[in-house]
Design a protein around this motif. Sequence first.
Motif, PDB file in Angstrom:
ATOM      1  N   GLU A 168       0.833  -1.200   0.000  1.00 46.85           N
ATOM      2  CA  GLU A 168       0.000   0.000   0.000  1.00 46.85           C
ATOM      3  C   GLU A 168       0.871   1.255   0.000  1.00 46.85           C
ATOM      4  OE1 GLU A 168      -3.071   2.633  -0.051  1.00 46.85           O
ATOM      5  OE2 GLU A 168      -3.083   0.484  -0.492  1.00 46.85           O
ATOM      6  N   SER A 177       2.341   1.686  -3.440  1.00 45.57           N
ATOM      7  CA  SER A 177       1.343   2.055  -4.452  1.00 45.57           C
ATOM      8  C   SER A 177       1.179   3.570  -4.560  1.00 45.57           C
ATOM      9  CB  SER A 177      -0.009   1.405  -4.128  1.00 45.57           C
ATOM     10  OG  SER A 177      -0.602   2.008  -2.985  1.00 45.57           O
ATOM     11  N   HIS A 188       0.663  -2.920  -8.490  1.00 41.31           N
ATOM     12  CA  HIS A 188       0.863  -1.605  -7.873  1.00 41.31           C
ATOM     13  C   HIS A 188       1.981  -0.817  -8.556  1.00 41.31           C
ATOM     14  CE1 HIS A 188      -1.777  -2.551  -4.442  1.00 41.31           C
ATOM     15  NE2 HIS A 188      -1.266  -3.770  -4.530  1.00 41.31           N
TER      16      HIS A 188
END
Length: 446
Positions: free
Chosen positions: A105, A108, A150
């Motif tokens: 995350e 990303s 990502h």
Amino acid sequence: MKLLVKSAQHFATQAHTQINHLRKYTKQPYQMHLKRVAQTVSEITDDPEIIAAAWLHDTVEDTPATFEDIELNFGSRVVQFVFDLTDVSRPSDGSRALRKAIDREHLSQASPAAKTIKLADLIDNCADICKHDERFGRVFVVEMQQLLPHLVDGDERLYRRAERLCSKWAEKWSIPPSSGAAWVEPPALHATRDLFSNRKLQRLFGEMFSARDVAESLPSYDWDISENELLHLLNNSDISVIGLRKSGFVYGYVLLDETNKKPACLKRRFMDAQLVDIDTPLLNVIATLVHHQFCFVSSMGQVAGVISRNDIQKPAVRMWLFGLITLTEQYMAEQIKLIWPNDKWFKFTSSARLAKAKELKEERERRGQKCDLLDCVQLSDKALILIEDPDYMELFGFSSRREAKTAIKEVESLRNNLAHGQDIISYDWPQIIRMTSRVNETLSNR
């Protein structure tokens, strides 16, 4: 601007050499990996700051260098790339799968340039890992499958190359696309006595010691303070960091450049990763200081304290570290007794080491102390006995006995320095980082 790339190469090489950082399988100096990544990136772009970041991409994550060091030497754009490429998960975030999800995350949100560097990094790591270690290679390929979506904003050519390489190994090992969880849980190990099964001591060391035990008050001044005033404050006190306020709230800080004795990189805003709550466990404080020269402590929603690496010398932290090592040694003894009962572990210890243990046992018994012979065996000997079991080699994350012996020596050296009141930061900081993460994960996986 070629000078910037040369400087980054030199800085990264020195940082990794300082900790004798080698590639896991080939034992090459780690800078060979950095060189390959930088070379791949340079085939895509001639932007010196991106190529410099390729050299530096593992420096904060793997060495004592900090983001502040990178910013001071290479500027704000390079440090942002390095920040984007540095894992932000902490040992306390949970299993490997959960930590990898947090790091995905984070990545990303990175810039296309940072994602391009990451693609070059993946290409080199995938080729190396899959060639030498099928078991972990399978884990890596699944994690790479999960990460690639990502990175689509990175360079298209490198993305296709990484995708082909990942697919090649996935097909070879019959790994379906985007298969489930990447992490294979460690093998079930022997149950221990209540002392460890209920993790009372682990909770004690994990929760009792926190940021409040080591934090110092952070002096703060108005954001509009002049550079001359800052210089006067920093040079006429024993502080090296000052908080900066806006509308009554501390929003950032300024450091003293110890080399030039002047404020360095004026008026930085806090990174979220630098901020910890006053009750944050010491394990997470250590994890923050891996990447930053300072972490800042908030209480009741306001930044009010600061912790530096030098604060790791404080009694509370030394006691915590010594306790972690003692807890680990006790855990190893429990496991040895369960795997090799009735002193069957003798065969893994030299006659000379056994003789010393017997002498110590006799001395303790003469003083009225009841103990087992194994209790009198040195920490390093216990560890070497335990890694005779392949499951424990895997649990501790060692790929070879040589690697295990090096790590065991590091822990024993750290314990000796703690016991004798010696400095533990100048020489033992990399060991502290590795030990706290490894010990916490090992004890958590029981």
